[in-house]
Structure formats: C-alpha cells, structure tokens
Design a protein around this motif. Sequence first.
Motif, PDB file in Angstrom:
ATOM      1  N   ALA A  30       0.802  -1.234  -0.118  1.00 29.32           N
ATOM      2  CA  ALA A  30       0.156  -0.159  -0.118  1.00 29.32           C
ATOM      3  C   ALA A  30       0.848   1.146   0.163  1.00 29.32           C
ATOM      4  N   HIS A  31       1.967   1.226   0.707  1.00 30.61           N
ATOM      5  CA  HIS A  31       2.840   2.407   0.743  1.00 30.61           C
ATOM      6  C   HIS A  31       3.672   2.444  -0.686  1.00 30.61           C
ATOM      7  N   GLN A  32       3.955   1.563  -1.083  1.00 30.60           N
ATOM      8  CA  GLN A  32       4.677   1.582  -2.429  1.00 30.60           C
ATOM      9  C   GLN A  32       3.883   2.095  -3.677  1.00 30.60           C
ATOM     10  N   VAL A  33       2.590   1.850  -3.481  1.00 33.41           N
ATOM     11  CA  VAL A  33       1.518   2.417  -4.777  1.00 33.41           C
ATOM     12  C   VAL A  33       1.011   3.699  -4.311  1.00 33.41           C
ATOM     13  N   GLY A  34       1.508   4.054  -3.332  1.00 37.39           N
ATOM     14  CA  GLY A  34       1.176   5.525  -2.768  1.00 37.39           C
ATOM     15  C   GLY A  34      -0.230   5.663  -2.035  1.00 37.39           C
ATOM     16  N   PHE A  35      -0.663   4.566  -1.564  1.00 34.39           N
ATOM     17  CA  PHE A  35      -1.909   4.654  -0.721  1.00 34.39           C
ATOM     18  C   PHE A  35      -2.009   5.220   0.386  1.00 34.39           C
ATOM     19  N   LEU A  36      -0.640   4.925   1.091  1.00 31.45           N
ATOM     20  CA  LEU A  36      -0.608   5.411   2.464  1.00 31.45           C
ATOM     21  C   LEU A  36       0.244   6.806   2.674  1.00 31.45           C
ATOM     22  N   ALA A  37      -0.248   7.945   3.048  1.00 30.86           N
ATOM     23  CA  ALA A  37       0.378   9.217   2.970  1.00 30.86           C
ATOM     24  C   ALA A  37       1.363   9.134   4.048  1.00 30.86           C
ATOM     25  N   ALA A  38       2.699  10.147   4.017  1.00 30.68           N
ATOM     26  CA  ALA A  38       3.336  10.099   5.095  1.00 30.68           C
ATOM     27  C   ALA A  38       2.892  11.255   6.052  1.00 30.68           C
ATOM     28  N   THR A  39       3.341  11.014   7.164  1.00 35.10           N
ATOM     29  CA  THR A  39       2.852  11.927   8.576  1.00 35.10           C
ATOM     30  C   THR A  39       3.261  13.403   8.085  1.00 35.10           C
ATOM     31  N   PRO A  40       1.998  14.272   8.102  1.00 33.85           N
ATOM     32  CA  PRO A  40       2.275  15.731   7.730  1.00 33.85           C
ATOM     33  C   PRO A  40       3.342  16.379   8.674  1.00 33.85           C
ATOM     34  N   PRO A  41       4.106  17.238   8.094  1.00 40.69           N
ATOM     35  CA  PRO A  41       5.405  17.893   8.747  1.00 40.69           C
ATOM     36  C   PRO A  41       4.925  18.577  10.151  1.00 40.69           C
ATOM     37  N   THR A  42       3.704  18.989   9.898  1.00 40.70           N
ATOM     38  CA  THR A  42       2.957  19.865  11.182  1.00 40.70           C
ATOM     39  C   THR A  42       2.004  19.094  11.991  1.00 40.70           C
ATOM     40  N   ALA A  43       2.050  17.917  12.026  1.00 38.91           N
ATOM     41  CA  ALA A  43       1.088  17.096  12.825  1.00 38.91           C
ATOM     42  C   ALA A  43       1.098  17.202  14.281  1.00 38.91           C
ATOM     43  N   ALA A  44       2.451  17.552  14.770  1.00 37.17           N
ATOM     44  CA  ALA A  44       2.571  17.664  16.092  1.00 37.17           C
ATOM     45  C   ALA A  44       1.939  18.958  16.638  1.00 37.17           C
ATOM     46  N   LEU A  45       1.588  20.000  15.698  1.00 42.91           N
ATOM     47  CA  LEU A  45       0.815  21.500  16.083  1.00 42.91           C
ATOM     48  C   LEU A  45      -0.637  20.802  16.566  1.00 42.91           C
ATOM     49  N   TYR A  46      -1.052  19.933  15.936  1.00 44.36           N
ATOM     50  CA  TYR A  46      -2.595  19.483  16.297  1.00 44.36           C
ATOM     51  C   TYR A  46      -2.698  18.202  16.895  1.00 44.36           C
ATOM     52  N   GLU A  47      -1.668  17.549  17.553  1.00 45.75           N
ATOM     53  CA  GLU A  47      -1.860  16.603  18.283  1.00 45.75           C
ATOM     54  C   GLU A  47      -2.623  16.798  19.788  1.00 45.75           C
ATOM     55  N   PRO A  48      -3.528  16.322  19.991  1.00 45.61           N
ATOM     56  CA  PRO A  48      -4.204  16.739  21.446  1.00 45.61           C
ATOM     57  C   PRO A  48      -3.549  15.967  22.493  1.00 45.61           C
ATOM     58  N   GLN A  49      -3.800  16.217  23.670  1.00 45.94           N
ATOM     59  CA  GLN A  49      -3.174  15.402  24.868  1.00 45.94           C
ATOM     60  C   GLN A  49      -4.190  14.306  25.088  1.00 45.94           C
ATOM     61  N   THR A  50      -3.647  13.254  25.358  1.00 46.56           N
ATOM     62  CA  THR A  50      -4.373  11.945  25.504  1.00 46.56           C
ATOM     63  C   THR A  50      -4.045  11.159  26.631  1.00 46.56           C
ATOM     64  N   ILE A  51      -5.254  10.312  26.872  1.00 46.75           N
ATOM     65  CA  ILE A  51      -4.758   9.502  28.283  1.00 46.75           C
ATOM     66  C   ILE A  51      -5.022   7.998  27.454  1.00 46.75           C
ATOM     67  N   VAL A  52      -4.084   6.949  28.179  1.00 46.50           N
ATOM     68  CA  VAL A  52      -4.312   5.676  27.485  1.00 46.50           C
ATOM     69  C   VAL A  52      -4.912   4.683  28.871  1.00 46.50           C
ATOM     70  N   VAL A  53      -5.987   4.325  28.655  1.00 47.63           N
ATOM     71  CA  VAL A  53      -6.676   3.431  29.464  1.00 47.63           C
ATOM     72  C   VAL A  53      -6.377   1.998  29.172  1.00 47.63           C
ATOM     73  N   ALA A  54      -5.905   1.163  30.271  1.00 45.20           N
ATOM     74  CA  ALA A  54      -5.215  -0.055  30.119  1.00 45.20           C
ATOM     75  C   ALA A  54      -6.365  -1.128  30.165  1.00 45.20           C
ATOM     76  N   PRO A  55      -6.070  -2.365  29.284  1.00 45.92           N
ATOM     77  CA  PRO A  55      -7.233  -3.357  29.429  1.00 45.92           C
ATOM     78  C   PRO A  55      -7.636  -3.759  30.841  1.00 45.92           C
ATOM     79  N   ARG A  56      -8.824  -4.023  30.871  1.00 47.02           N
ATOM     80  CA  ARG A  56      -9.450  -4.520  32.034  1.00 47.02           C
ATOM     81  C   ARG A  56     -10.943  -5.227  31.963  1.00 47.02           C
TER      82      ARG A  56
END
Length: 302
Positions: A30-56
Amino acid sequence: MSAVENKPAFPFLQTALPIALIATLAVGVAHQVGFLAATPPTAALYEPQTIVVAPRTFQYRADGEFIRGVHPVDAPMSTVRRTDPLTMMKYQVTVSEYDACVMEGACAPSAGPAAPDATLPVTGVNYDDALAYARWLSQKTGEYWTLPSDQDLAFAAGKRFPDDASGLDPDNKNPALKWIADYEREAASRSKRDPSPRPIGSFGENEYGLSDFGGNVWEWTTTCHRRVHLYANGSQEGVETICGVNVTVGPHRSPISTFMREPRGGGCSVGTPPDNLGFRLVKSTKWYAPLLQALRQRGIIT
C-alpha cells in the motif's frame, strides 16, 4: 510415534507469524503504490493531549429502552472484558481547536454562545459536526480519529459513568413505578443544572486521568439508540436500532437526534435534555490505522 509427538512444537508461531508477514506485506505494498500518505510535517501542532486506559474487565449496562412483555425494565448489567487499551482525548475538544477546523472550511460553525475563553469546550455541535472534526484532525495528524462508542466512554469514564437503572424489582408489573423513578431521577438532575460551560479541567479527573467527564457538556457517541424487547424469562426477543438518534453521555445518558446542536430546544431526547452538546475523540492504535485513514481520505469510509 505417539499423537503427542506429532503435534507442532510451536503452534502459535505457525499461525501468528504468517499473519504478521501478510500484514507487513500488505502495508508495504500500500505504501509503495502511494496509498498511505506520510505523516504531515506539522502533525505535532495539532496533536491533542491523550490518556491511555489499560485493558481490564468492567461492568457495563447498555443503553436502550428495555421492555419485557409490555413493561419497561432496567437494562441488564453485563461484564465486559476489554483486551486492548484505549487512547482517548484527555479533554473535550475546545473552542479554539474547533475554530481552527471552521477557519479551514472543514467544519460548520458551532451554534454555541460566543466564547470569551478559547479553553472552553466547544458546544452547540451536532453529530455530523463532530464527525467532520474527526476527519479534519485525522488529516492534520495522519492518524485515525473517531468518536467513541457508548461502551468506550463507559470503559474510560470508570466510576464517573452514569448508571441509568431505576433499581426497581424486574418482576414489577406496575409501569407507573418505573415512570415515577425516572421522574424523580430527572428532577434531581434538573436541580443540579449549571448550564454555563467552564474551562477545561474545571470538573477534575477520574481515576484514569480523563478530565471533565460528567460535567455539564454531554458527549456524542457512535452508538445508536435502541429499543430492546425481552421475553418473560429475560432473554432477548428483538432489537429496534434507531440510528439517526445517537446516545450522548454526561451526568446521565440522553439519546439525541443527530442533527441537533441545541438540545434544550427538543430533538427527540428522552428525559431531561443535556445542557450542552460537545465531544472528544479516540485514536486508533491498530496496525492498520494508517490504512483506515487512507480509505477515509478517499471517501471509501467515513
């Protein structure tokens, strides 16, 4: 040679390894045929703060109107074993975050009041508005963001998730008792109303670090409202899924028509309507999340 000796020494590897190789090959192609785009260079500017809830394993009472025979009853409590972690926004989407999407023409303006503070959660947004923001944020970060399901919220909210049960005897044959119990709960909810949105963090965190859940902003989910019919013995007879009316969750659950932005004006809500409608998103961490995002960008999935 015995039957035991004929068994493969590493049965797990014989199944897991081919699957892993196929998955890696699929992503590579998929990457070779261009189906998957690279991560945008400004991605970090839009990344929200998250939490990770462990399995239970947790207790969960599903949403819906449950009817046994002709009498309304509480939904049964079930035990859910979640085996994968959940990555979710720590805070609800704010006015400033949503306005960035509006300014780019990817989101419709909210119907909420003019906000003097950009750290207020955005309100006055409907289900489609929330989906539009999820698509926009996914494009900006190169990740796959979606609205949570009702069960996702129950998993992340922990002790803060509302239990809508009336607590009545399930063998009760008097529907008036259920109506009275619902009325009393709604009256108590109305007495605590404080409809003005507050800056993020005002309602504190739960045991998993999730902030402001159960405050005065109800959150959209992907879960459609249901009407569940039960036989006399409690087993399920049939389900009417009412998509177009989705579950929102705050201090209590409230099914709302997906086009509604201001719930106090109506919108097919059951019981006391929410004070405000907002949302937060979950991020897929599955290995195939980039593929999902690529399919979304091409309009194949929503």
